[in-house]
Scaffold this motif. Structure first.
Motif, PDB file in Angstrom:
ATOM      1  N   TYR A 177      39.992  47.112  36.537  1.00  0.00           N
ATOM      2  CA  TYR A 177      40.075  45.267  36.750  1.00  0.00           C
ATOM      3  C   TYR A 177      39.463  45.267  38.718  1.00  0.00           C
ATOM      4  O   TYR A 177      39.227  46.048  39.171  1.00  0.00           O
ATOM      5  CB  TYR A 177      41.792  45.421  37.062  1.00  0.00           C
ATOM      6  CG  TYR A 177      42.689  46.081  36.123  1.00  0.00           C
ATOM      7  CD1 TYR A 177      42.876  44.293  35.311  1.00  0.00           C
ATOM      8  CD2 TYR A 177      42.810  47.035  35.381  1.00  0.00           C
ATOM      9  CE1 TYR A 177      43.611  44.765  33.455  1.00  0.00           C
ATOM     10  CE2 TYR A 177      43.439  47.176  33.920  1.00  0.00           C
ATOM     11  CZ  TYR A 177      43.677  46.586  33.708  1.00  0.00           C
ATOM     12  OH  TYR A 177      43.959  46.237  32.546  1.00  0.00           O
ATOM     13  N   MET A 178      39.590  43.679  38.983  1.00  0.00           N
ATOM     14  CA  MET A 178      38.769  43.796  39.935  1.00  0.00           C
ATOM     15  C   MET A 178      39.944  42.935  40.729  1.00  0.00           C
ATOM     16  O   MET A 178      41.137  42.492  40.742  1.00  0.00           O
ATOM     17  CB  MET A 178      37.817  42.125  40.228  1.00  0.00           C
ATOM     18  CG  MET A 178      36.804  42.759  39.101  1.00  0.00           C
ATOM     19  SD  MET A 178      35.776  41.690  39.339  1.00  0.00           S
ATOM     20  CE  MET A 178      36.711  39.952  38.905  1.00  0.00           C
ATOM     21  N   GLY A 179      40.173  43.898  42.211  1.00  0.00           N
ATOM     22  CA  GLY A 179      42.000  42.846  43.134  1.00  0.00           C
ATOM     23  C   GLY A 179      42.998  43.576  43.156  1.00  0.00           C
ATOM     24  O   GLY A 179      43.183  44.245  42.597  1.00  0.00           O
ATOM     25  N   PRO A 180      43.916  43.196  44.006  1.00  0.00           N
ATOM     26  CA  PRO A 180      45.132  43.538  43.847  1.00  0.00           C
ATOM     27  C   PRO A 180      45.701  42.939  41.892  1.00  0.00           C
ATOM     28  O   PRO A 180      45.531  42.266  41.797  1.00  0.00           O
ATOM     29  CB  PRO A 180      45.557  43.154  45.397  1.00  0.00           C
ATOM     30  CG  PRO A 180      44.741  41.784  45.593  1.00  0.00           C
ATOM     31  CD  PRO A 180      43.477  42.204  45.030  1.00  0.00           C
ATOM     32  N   PRO A 181      46.413  44.184  42.058  1.00  0.00           N
ATOM     33  CA  PRO A 181      47.216  43.802  40.632  1.00  0.00           C
ATOM     34  C   PRO A 181      48.920  42.632  40.896  1.00  0.00           C
ATOM     35  O   PRO A 181      49.166  42.884  42.157  1.00  0.00           O
ATOM     36  CB  PRO A 181      47.525  45.152  40.204  1.00  0.00           C
ATOM     37  CG  PRO A 181      47.229  46.019  41.209  1.00  0.00           C
ATOM     38  CD  PRO A 181      46.385  45.338  41.861  1.00  0.00           C
ATOM     39  N   ALA A 182      49.343  42.450  39.976  1.00  0.00           N
ATOM     40  CA  ALA A 182      50.841  42.145  40.202  1.00  0.00           C
ATOM     41  C   ALA A 182      51.660  42.945  38.907  1.00  0.00           C
ATOM     42  O   ALA A 182      50.927  43.477  38.282  1.00  0.00           O
ATOM     43  CB  ALA A 182      50.943  40.574  39.876  1.00  0.00           C
ATOM     44  N   ALA A 183      53.120  42.917  39.311  1.00  0.00           N
ATOM     45  CA  ALA A 183      53.882  43.835  38.229  1.00  0.00           C
ATOM     46  C   ALA A 183      55.074  42.613  38.301  1.00  0.00           C
ATOM     47  O   ALA A 183      55.574  42.528  39.359  1.00  0.00           O
ATOM     48  CB  ALA A 183      53.560  45.288  38.732  1.00  0.00           C
ATOM     49  N   ALA A 184      55.815  42.682  37.442  1.00  0.00           N
ATOM     50  CA  ALA A 184      57.280  42.961  37.592  1.00  0.00           C
ATOM     51  C   ALA A 184      57.635  43.435  36.117  1.00  0.00           C
ATOM     52  O   ALA A 184      57.199  44.021  34.985  1.00  0.00           O
ATOM     53  CB  ALA A 184      57.252  41.145  36.528  1.00  0.00           C
ATOM     54  N   VAL A 185      59.758  43.592  36.300  1.00  0.00           N
ATOM     55  CA  VAL A 185      59.961  44.289  35.952  1.00  0.00           C
ATOM     56  C   VAL A 185      60.995  42.586  34.238  1.00  0.00           C
ATOM     57  O   VAL A 185      61.504  41.492  35.143  1.00  0.00           O
ATOM     58  CB  VAL A 185      61.090  45.430  35.847  1.00  0.00           C
ATOM     59  CG1 VAL A 185      61.874  45.619  35.098  1.00  0.00           C
ATOM     60  CG2 VAL A 185      60.204  46.207  36.784  1.00  0.00           C
ATOM     61  N   SER A 216      44.544  40.108  25.956  1.00  0.00           N
ATOM     62  CA  SER A 216      44.041  39.463  27.079  1.00  0.00           C
ATOM     63  C   SER A 216      45.113  38.247  27.359  1.00  0.00           C
ATOM     64  O   SER A 216      45.440  38.081  26.081  1.00  0.00           O
ATOM     65  CB  SER A 216      42.881  38.688  26.385  1.00  0.00           C
ATOM     66  OG  SER A 216      42.449  38.148  26.536  1.00  0.00           O
ATOM     67  N   THR A 217      45.126  37.587  28.686  1.00  0.00           N
ATOM     68  CA  THR A 217      46.051  36.156  28.327  1.00  0.00           C
ATOM     69  C   THR A 217      45.241  34.891  27.462  1.00  0.00           C
ATOM     70  O   THR A 217      45.929  34.079  27.902  1.00  0.00           O
ATOM     71  CB  THR A 217      46.749  36.249  29.332  1.00  0.00           C
ATOM     72  OG1 THR A 217      44.945  35.566  30.149  1.00  0.00           O
ATOM     73  CG2 THR A 217      47.179  36.668  30.156  1.00  0.00           C
ATOM     74  N   ASN A 218      43.431  35.219  27.843  1.00  0.00           N
ATOM     75  CA  ASN A 218      42.825  34.093  26.949  1.00  0.00           C
ATOM     76  C   ASN A 218      42.669  32.321  28.486  1.00  0.00           C
ATOM     77  O   ASN A 218      42.048  32.161  28.285  1.00  0.00           O
ATOM     78  CB  ASN A 218      43.303  33.378  25.383  1.00  0.00           C
ATOM     79  CG  ASN A 218      43.669  34.935  24.734  1.00  0.00           C
ATOM     80  OD1 ASN A 218      42.961  35.634  23.878  1.00  0.00           O
ATOM     81  ND2 ASN A 218      44.227  34.497  24.205  1.00  0.00           N
ATOM     82  N   THR A 219      42.232  33.727  29.273  1.00  0.00           N
ATOM     83  CA  THR A 219      41.993  32.482  30.579  1.00  0.00           C
ATOM     84  C   THR A 219      41.533  33.223  31.404  1.00  0.00           C
ATOM     85  O   THR A 219      41.428  34.536  31.752  1.00  0.00           O
ATOM     86  CB  THR A 219      43.324  32.013  30.901  1.00  0.00           C
ATOM     87  OG1 THR A 219      42.741  30.684  31.383  1.00  0.00           O
ATOM     88  CG2 THR A 219      44.108  32.982  32.021  1.00  0.00           C
ATOM     89  N   VAL A 220      40.787  32.671  32.619  1.00  0.00           N
ATOM     90  CA  VAL A 220      39.667  33.079  32.947  1.00  0.00           C
ATOM     91  C   VAL A 220      40.084  32.566  34.506  1.00  0.00           C
ATOM     92  O   VAL A 220      40.421  31.304  34.254  1.00  0.00           O
ATOM     93  CB  VAL A 220      38.183  32.502  32.559  1.00  0.00           C
ATOM     94  CG1 VAL A 220      37.061  33.154  34.549  1.00  0.00           C
ATOM     95  CG2 VAL A 220      37.665  33.167  31.953  1.00  0.00           C
ATOM     96  N   GLY A 221      40.143  33.569  35.620  1.00  0.00           N
ATOM     97  CA  GLY A 221      40.889  33.036  36.669  1.00  0.00           C
ATOM     98  C   GLY A 221      39.924  32.912  37.674  1.00  0.00           C
ATOM     99  O   GLY A 221      39.131  33.560  37.936  1.00  0.00           O
ATOM    100  N   ILE A 222      40.291  32.554  38.978  1.00  0.00           N
ATOM    101  CA  ILE A 222      40.044  32.748  40.287  1.00  0.00           C
ATOM    102  C   ILE A 222      40.587  33.356  41.294  1.00  0.00           C
ATOM    103  O   ILE A 222      42.349  33.902  41.333  1.00  0.00           O
ATOM    104  CB  ILE A 222      39.405  32.010  40.982  1.00  0.00           C
ATOM    105  CG1 ILE A 222      37.875  30.497  40.383  1.00  0.00           C
ATOM    106  CG2 ILE A 222      39.134  31.934  41.923  1.00  0.00           C
ATOM    107  CD1 ILE A 222      38.370  29.595  41.267  1.00  0.00           C
ATOM    108  N   GLY A 223      40.244  35.166  41.253  1.00  0.00           N
ATOM    109  CA  GLY A 223      41.222  36.612  41.541  1.00  0.00           C
ATOM    110  C   GLY A 223      41.985  36.446  41.036  1.00  0.00           C
ATOM    111  O   GLY A 223      42.448  36.159  39.499  1.00  0.00           O
ATOM    112  N   GLY A 224      43.154  37.303  40.962  1.00  0.00           N
ATOM    113  CA  GLY A 224      43.882  38.109  40.805  1.00  0.00           C
ATOM    114  C   GLY A 224      45.617  36.850  40.280  1.00  0.00           C
ATOM    115  O   GLY A 224      45.218  35.457  40.530  1.00  0.00           O
TER     116      GLY A 224
END
Length: 267
Positions: A177-185, A216-224
């Motif tokens: 992965y690139m850059g900081p991740p995110a997380a949730a419960v 994959s979420t099937n989308t390209v993003g800019i950053g996280g």
């Protein structure tokens, strides 16, 4: 929070100071931003451990963390309290656990440390010998604290506090992965989100003690991405290559449809 149905917005100004602007219970915001002072390396981290209390944290230009506490009786104090005994490589990540505020940070040795709020906190490194390249991403659910970060090889690691002790053996998640991740419960699912080296957004889920392969979420993003649980589903937000902010939901294992909520995206 300051009270029922109130909202407080914090940001870092072009002068690198922190500012706050709040609303009343009717949703009307104050006429101007209130300066909290200081000069900071990175954005603030803010939590509310209870009604009529707000704790804000920042990383000073000297590498130390500082904090201020708002209370209904005293408002914002004029001075900041330095959290001594350790300097850090990046801005703090605040959390509330058992109605108390704590702060996580990445030390100058690359390890993660957690400390309590005091002028001379005890800093504890739950993951001995670990070296991380991103700031910690933290979720709290009941008595459990989950911590995520990327290692030197840009793979994702996960550690957990179970209510009585830290599991010092880190989980190693699939993917790079690139850059900081995110997380949730969400319910029995623990979800990790990150941007792959192909710039696509991915997620990995843990349920019944087992991590899935990356999806994959099937989308390209800019950053996280950003992720927050609302009404039992994870709400995902991020900026795509059209510079619009896009929204999706993850309900258990079912990913919804991406929807643009306009732009340009905010940073």
């Amino acid at each position: 929070a300051r009270g029922a149905r109130t909202v407080d917005v914090f940001h870092q100004g072009t002068d690198n100071s922190f500012y706050v602007r709040g609303s009343d219970s009717n949703g009307t915001f104050s006429s101007d931003w209130f300066a909290l002072g200081g000069r900071w390396n990175g954005p603030p981290s803010v939590v509310s451990p209870g009604l009529n209390r707000i704790d804000i944290f920042g990383m000073g230009t000297d590498g130390y963390y500082y904090t201020k506490e708002w209370t209904s009786s005293g408002g914002w104090p004029s001075t900041w309290t330095q959290l001594q005994n350790k300097t850090f490589n990046g801005p703090p990540t605040a959390l509330v656990y058992a109605s108390q505020s704590y702060v996580f940070g990445r030390g100058t040795d690359g390890n993660y440390y957690i400390g309590n709020i005091s002028s001379s906190p005890v800093w504890f490194a739950p993951f001995t010998g670990a070296i991380f390249t991103t700031e910690p991403t933290v979720t709290v659910s009941g008595s459990t604290i989950d911590v995520f970060g990327l290692g030197e090889d840009w793979t994702a690691f996960h550690g957990q506090y179970t209510g009585s002790a830290w599991n010092t053996a880190l989980d190693h998640l699939a993917g790079i992965y690139m850059g900081p991740p995110a997380a949730a419960v969400q319910g029995s699912y623990l979800d990790f989100f990150g941007q792959g080296t192909d710039e696509n957004w991915y997620y990995v889920q843990k349920t019944n003690g087992t991590w899935s392969w990356y999806v994959s979420t099937n989308t390209v993003g800019i950053g996280g991405m950003s992720a927050v649980t609302v009404n039992g589903a994870v709400n995902i937000l991020g900026e795509r290559t059209d510079h619009q902010t896009w929204f999706n939901t993850l309900q258990n294992t079912t990913l919804g449809t991406w929807t643009s909520i306009g732009g340009p995206a905010l940073h």
